[in-house]
Write a protein that holds these residues in place. Structure first.
Motif, short mmCIF file in Angstrom:
data_model
loop_
_atom_site.label_atom_id
_atom_site.label_comp_id
_atom_site.label_asym_id
_atom_site.label_seq_id
_atom_site.Cartn_x
_atom_site.Cartn_y
_atom_site.Cartn_z
N VAL B 42 0.84 -1.21 -0.10
CA VAL B 42 0.02 -0.05 -0.07
C VAL B 42 0.95 1.30 0.13
O VAL B 42 0.60 2.30 -0.46
CB VAL B 42 -0.92 -0.10 1.36
N TYR B 43 1.99 1.09 0.72
CA TYR B 43 2.68 2.50 0.70
C TYR B 43 3.46 2.94 -0.47
O TYR B 43 3.74 4.06 -0.67
CB TYR B 43 3.84 2.24 1.90
N THR B 44 3.70 1.84 -1.23
CA THR B 44 4.38 2.15 -2.54
C THR B 44 3.33 2.37 -3.59
O THR B 44 3.71 2.75 -4.78
CB THR B 44 5.46 1.11 -2.90
N GLN B 45 1.97 1.58 -3.51
CA GLN B 45 1.19 1.56 -4.80
C GLN B 45 0.04 2.51 -4.60
O GLN B 45 -0.50 2.73 -5.59
CB GLN B 45 0.97 0.21 -4.87
N GLY B 73 -0.54 -19.17 -2.36
CA GLY B 73 0.05 -18.50 -1.39
C GLY B 73 0.03 -17.13 -1.34
O GLY B 73 0.48 -16.17 -0.49
N ARG B 74 -1.07 -16.48 -2.29
CA ARG B 74 -1.15 -15.28 -2.49
C ARG B 74 -2.19 -14.93 -1.23
O ARG B 74 -2.93 -15.70 -0.70
CB ARG B 74 -2.31 -14.91 -3.77
N ALA B 75 -2.04 -13.77 -1.10
CA ALA B 75 -2.88 -13.09 0.12
C ALA B 75 -3.74 -11.93 -0.05
O ALA B 75 -3.06 -10.94 -0.75
CB ALA B 75 -2.01 -13.00 1.44
N LEU B 76 -4.96 -12.03 0.15
CA LEU B 76 -5.68 -10.91 0.02
C LEU B 76 -5.99 -9.97 1.33
O LEU B 76 -6.40 -10.67 2.42
CB LEU B 76 -7.07 -11.29 -0.48
N TYR B 77 -5.72 -8.75 1.49
CA TYR B 77 -5.59 -7.95 2.78
C TYR B 77 -6.65 -6.81 2.50
O TYR B 77 -6.86 -6.21 1.54
CB TYR B 77 -4.35 -7.51 3.07
N LEU B 78 -7.28 -6.43 3.68
CA LEU B 78 -7.86 -5.22 3.92
C LEU B 78 -7.26 -4.08 4.48
O LEU B 78 -6.70 -4.39 5.56
CB LEU B 78 -9.22 -5.39 4.50
N TYR B 79 -7.08 -2.88 4.24
CA TYR B 79 -6.02 -1.80 4.75
C TYR B 79 -6.95 -0.37 5.00
O TYR B 79 -7.43 0.07 3.91
CB TYR B 79 -5.01 -1.61 3.43
N LEU B 80 -6.94 0.06 6.17
CA LEU B 80 -7.78 1.22 6.20
C LEU B 80 -6.51 2.04 7.33
O LEU B 80 -6.23 1.58 8.46
CB LEU B 80 -8.75 1.21 7.05
N GLU B 81 -6.40 3.23 6.92
CA GLU B 81 -5.63 4.27 7.83
C GLU B 81 -6.26 4.95 8.76
O GLU B 81 -6.22 5.06 9.97
CB GLU B 81 -4.82 5.22 6.90
N ASP B 82 -7.34 5.66 8.27
CA ASP B 82 -8.13 6.32 9.23
C ASP B 82 -9.48 6.57 8.43
O ASP B 82 -9.73 6.11 7.29
CB ASP B 82 -7.75 7.84 9.61
N THR B 83 -10.66 6.73 9.38
CA THR B 83 -11.90 6.77 8.83
C THR B 83 -12.43 7.88 7.64
O THR B 83 -13.16 7.51 7.05
CB THR B 83 -12.78 6.88 9.81
N GLU B 84 -11.41 8.78 7.46
CA GLU B 84 -11.54 9.64 6.18
C GLU B 84 -11.01 9.33 4.96
O GLU B 84 -11.20 9.60 4.01
CB GLU B 84 -11.15 10.96 6.74
N GLY B 85 -10.01 8.35 5.20
CA GLY B 85 -9.23 7.95 4.06
C GLY B 85 -9.94 6.68 3.40
O GLY B 85 -10.88 6.36 3.94
N PRO B 86 -9.43 6.31 2.15
CA PRO B 86 -10.00 5.25 1.49
C PRO B 86 -9.71 3.90 2.07
O PRO B 86 -8.88 3.62 3.04
CB PRO B 86 -9.51 5.32 0.14
N LEU B 87 -10.69 3.11 1.89
CA LEU B 87 -10.34 1.48 2.21
C LEU B 87 -9.91 0.89 0.98
O LEU B 87 -10.38 0.75 -0.07
CB LEU B 87 -11.88 0.96 2.74
N SER B 88 -8.78 0.30 1.31
CA SER B 88 -7.98 -0.20 0.15
C SER B 88 -8.30 -1.97 0.36
O SER B 88 -7.96 -2.42 1.49
CB SER B 88 -6.56 0.15 -0.08
N LEU B 89 -8.30 -2.65 -0.87
CA LEU B 89 -8.02 -4.17 -0.87
C LEU B 89 -6.76 -4.36 -1.80
O LEU B 89 -6.87 -3.92 -2.93
CB LEU B 89 -9.35 -4.49 -1.57
N VAL B 90 -5.87 -5.40 -1.24
CA VAL B 90 -4.54 -5.46 -1.89
C VAL B 90 -4.34 -6.91 -2.21
O VAL B 90 -4.65 -7.71 -1.07
CB VAL B 90 -3.42 -4.69 -1.32
N ILE B 91 -3.70 -7.17 -3.03
CA ILE B 91 -3.32 -8.75 -3.31
C ILE B 91 -1.62 -8.81 -3.36
O ILE B 91 -1.03 -8.21 -4.29
CB ILE B 91 -3.82 -9.39 -4.48
N VAL B 92 -1.38 -9.35 -2.30
CA VAL B 92 0.33 -9.80 -2.52
C VAL B 92 0.45 -11.23 -2.94
O VAL B 92 0.00 -12.13 -2.78
CB VAL B 92 0.76 -9.66 -0.92
#
Lengths: 278, 305
Positions: B42-45, B73-92
Motif C-alpha cells: 500500500v505504501y508504494t502503490q 500462497g497469495r494473500a488478500l488484505y484489507l487496509y484502512l488508515e483512518d476513517t476519512e481515508g479510502p479503504l483499500s483491498l490489496v493482493i500480495v
C-alpha cells in the motif's frame, strides 16, 4: 518580605484592572446608546460591540442631521462589518428608542478601499454625501416622515441598551442546526450533520411584543466530490417562538445578511409578527 | 550555586522535557504489525497514504486484516488508515522476509469511505465493522474481477511481477512528509503543477497563477524503481469564489492531485514527468501511463527505444 508581598499584590491588581477596564469591554460606552439600540434590532448583519482576542471593537456613530420633530439621521459603522449604514430614529427617551421598522436604514458596501479610507480620517459627512445621492436621501427621509409629525402607528420601540441583546428563547446550537437541516431537507437538499456548521456570529436580531424572536443564522456547509470541495455559506433568517419551536417552512435563505430587508419583512409576515400567539 | 541559577536550570530542563514529550508523543516508530508485505504494498502503490493511522495526538499502525489466501500462497488484505481515508483491498503475490512481490497497478483497489463513519475519526474501527464496511463497499463481482486480474488460484506470472523492499518507515513529527532520496523540497512544484493544470483545462484564477494567492504543497514519496527513479504524489489546491453579491462568498476548493517521476539526480523531463490523477481511488491507468512515459524500471540509456 511583607513589603515584597504587598508590591506583588498591587501589581497583580493593577494589571487585572487595566485588563478588565480595556481589553474585555464589550459595552458601548459613548454618547449614543439610543442610536445603537435602534441599529442593533434593525440590521441583521451587525454585531454591536465585539471582542476579539485582546481587541475590543466599538461601532462608530455620527449624527448627521436632526429634524424639527427631533428625529435623528445618523451614520453607523463597525470595523468588522463590510457595510456602511445610514439610519433614522423617530425619537428616544431615557428608556426607549422609537423607529419605523424595516424602513429606517440604508446600507452600502464599503468597497475594497475601506481600510485606506479609515486610516486617512476622512470627513464622514463628505463620505456619506458621496455614498448617497440627494434624491435617494430625500426618498429615505420621506419614508421616515422627515419634518412631519411622528406616525405612532408605524413606530416600534426597543429598550435602550449598551450591548446587543441576546434572545430569551435560548435555542441551543443543536436545535438551530436541526431547524436548518429540516429547512434544507424540505427543499430536497440532504446535508450530512457533520458537514453543517453554525458560525459563532449567528445572532439574535429582535423580538416582537409577544416573544417571537428573529435570528440570523450564519452557517456553512461543506460538500465533497472527487476533485473538489465546495463550502456554501447559507444565511438563514428564522423566527423562534417563546417555547423554542420554529416553523421551518417559514425559514428564508438570504445571500447577503446586509441586504435582506425584503426577506425580513416576509418572515415577519409569515410568522404573524406582533400579533397574539394562539 | 546560587538559588536563582538552580531555579533557572530546573525550568529550562522542564521546558526541554515538555518539548521532547510533545514531539515524541506525536512520533511513530514504524509499522509493528504482522503484515509488513501488505503494508509495503500500500505504501508504494496507493497514492496519498501516510503509512500510519492518526489517533489523536499519537500515530499507530494502520488497520490491516488478512481476508483470504489462495492455494499458491497469495494473500488478500484489507487496509484502512483512518476513517476519512479510502479503504483499500490489496493482493500480495508472495513475500519474503525483506521483499514483497505484486502485480504493479493491478494489486490494489480503493473505495471511498461513507460519510457516516467520519464520526469515528481518530478512533479505531472495530474489526467486525471494518469487515461489514468492506462487504458493503465491495461487490462480489468487483472482488471476483480483482482476483482474476491477480491470477487468483493460478500460478504466479513472473513476468508481471514487481517487487519492493519491505519498509516500515516511522514518522518523526506530525509535520513530516514521506521522503525519498531525491531532494525535492526546493522543487518549484507550484508552477509545475499549475502549468499542467492549465493545460488540462483547469480554470485557475489569476491570483494563483501570478503567485499572489498562497498554495500549500504536499509532496509525498511513494516508490523507487530499479534505477533510482522516484515516484511522488503531490497535492495542492486552489479556490474559486462564487458570484459577487453573496456574503460571505461561497467557494469551491479544487484539488490538484498529481503524480511525478523524478530521476535520481533530481532532473526530469518537464513535458512528460507529471500526470494529473482524475481519481486517486482509481489511479492505475494514470500510473501505468506515467511509468511508461518515464521508462520506469528501464536502464537510462534504453528509455524511448
Amino acid at each position: 518580605m511583607m513589603k515584597k508581598t504587598k508590591l506583588l499584590l498591587i501589581t497583580v491588581i493593577l494589571v487585572l484592572s487595566v485588563f478588565l477596564s480595556t481589553g474585555c469591554r464589550i459595552e458601548y460606552g459613548s454618547e449614543y446608546p439610543d442610536l445603537c439600540s435602534a441599529t442593533w434590532v434593525n440590521l441583521p448583519g451587525v454585531s454591536g460591540c465585539s471582542f476579539n482576542g485582546e481587541i475590543s471593537y466599538a461601532p462608530t456613530v455620527l449624527v448627521l442631521e436632526t429634524d424639527k420633530e427631533g428625529r435623528t439621521l445618523f451614520f453607523y459603522q463597525e470595523d468588522r462589518n463590510p457595510y456602511w449604514h445610514i439610519l433614522i430614529i423617530q425619537k428616544s427617551d431615557d428608556e426607549r428608542v422609537y423607529y419605523y421598522p424595516d424602513d429606517c436604514y440604508l446600507s452600502y458596501p464599503k468597497g475594497e478601499d475601506y481600510w485606506s479610507v479609515m486610516s486617512e480620517e476622512v470627513d464622514v459627512k463628505d463620505m456619506v454625501h458621496n455614498l448617497i445621492s440627494d434624491e435617494e436621501l430625500s426618498a429615505f427621509k420621506e419614508l421616515n416622515d422627515w419634518d412631519q409629525p411622528i406616525n405612532d402607528e408605524k413606530c416600534e420601540s426597543t429598550d435602550l441598551v449598551t450591548r446587543k441583546a441576546e434572545g430569551k428563547n435560548n435555542p441551543s446550537e443543536a436545535r438551530l442546526e436541526d431547524y436548518a437541516l429540516a429547512y434544507y431537507e424540505s427543499r430536497d437538499i440532504y446535508i450530512h450533520p457533520k458537514n453543517m456548521n453554525l458560525a459563532r456570529s449567528s445572532r439574535y436580531i429582535t423580538c416582537d411584543s409577544y416573544g417571537r424572536e428573529l435570528y440570523l443564522i450564519e452557517s456553512w456547509v461543506e460538500n465533497y466530490s472527487i476533485k473538489s470541495e465546495t463550502t456554501y455559506y447559507y444565511n438563514l433568517l428564522m423566527v423562534i417562538m417563546p417555547d423554542g419551536s420554529c416553523d421551518t417552512s417559514t425559514i428564508i435563505q438570504v445571500d447577503n445578511p446586509h441586504e435582506c430587508r425584503d426577506a425580513v419583512k416576509q418572515i415577519k409576515l409569515d410568522n404573524n409578527w406582533n400579533t397574539p400567539i394562539n | 550555586m546560587k538559588k536563582q541559577t538552580k531555579v533557572k536550570i530546573c525550568m529550562l530542563t522542564a521546558t526541554v522535557c515538555l518539548l521532547l514529550l510533545i514531539v515524541c508523543s506525536c512520533s511513530y516508530s514504524g509499522y509493528k504489525g504482522e503484515y509488513p508485505g501488505a503494508y509495503t504494498l500500500v505504501y508504494t502503490q496507493v497514492p496519498d497514504t501516510r503509512g500510519a493511522r492518526f489517533l489523536g495526538p499519537n500515530y499507530d499502525d494502520p488497520q490491516i486484516l488478512l481476508l483470504e489466501t489462495d492455494s499458491i500462497g497469495r494473500a488478500l488484505y484489507l487496509y484502512l488508515e483512518d476513517t476519512e481515508g479510502p479503504l483499500s483491498l490489496v493482493i500480495v503475490q508472495k513475500e519474503s522476509e525483506d521483499t514483497v512481490y505484486f502485480y504493479p497497478e493491478d494489486s490494489a483497489i480503493s473505495f471511498r469511505t461513507p460519510d457516516r463513519i467520519y464520526d469515528l475519526y481518530e478512533k479505531k474501527l472495530p474489526d467486525s465493522e471494518l469487515l461489514s464496511l468492506y462487504n458493503e463497499l465491495c461487490s462480489a463481482e468487483e472482488l471476483s474481477a480483482f482476483k482474476e486480474l491477480n491470477d487468483w488460484g493460478k500460478p504466479i506470472d513472473e513476468i508481471r511481477l514487481d517487487s519492493a523492499a519491505i519498509t516500515r518507515p516511522g514518522i518523526d513529527n506530525p509535520w513530516s512528509y514521506r521522503k525519498g532520496k531525491v531532494i525535492t523540497p526546493f522543487f518549484n512544484w507550484r508552477d509545475l503543477m499549475l502549468d499542467l493544470a492549465v493545460k488540462n483545462g483547469h480554470n485557475v484564477p489569476e491570483g494563483f497563477l501570478n503567485g499572489n494567492d498562497g498554495m500549500n504543497i504536499y509532496d509525498s514519496y511513494m516508490a523507487t524503481d530499479k534505477y533510482g527513479r522516484e515516484l511522488h504524489y503531490i497535492e495542492s489546491s486552489y479556490y474559486v469564489y462564487s458570484e459577487e453579491g453573496v456574503y460571505p462568498e461561497s467557494y469551491t476548493r479544487y484539488y490538484l492531485e498529481m503524480l511525478a517521476i523524478i530521476n535520481p539526480d533530481g532532473s526530469f523531463d518537464p513535458d512528460s514527468f507529471m500526470i494529473e490523477l482524475s481519481d486517486k481511488c482509481d489511479p492505475d491507468d494514470e500510473i501505468r501511463e506515467l511509468k511508461e512515459r518515464c521508462g520506469w524500471n528501464q536502464p537510462f540509456g534504453e528509455v524511448g527505444k
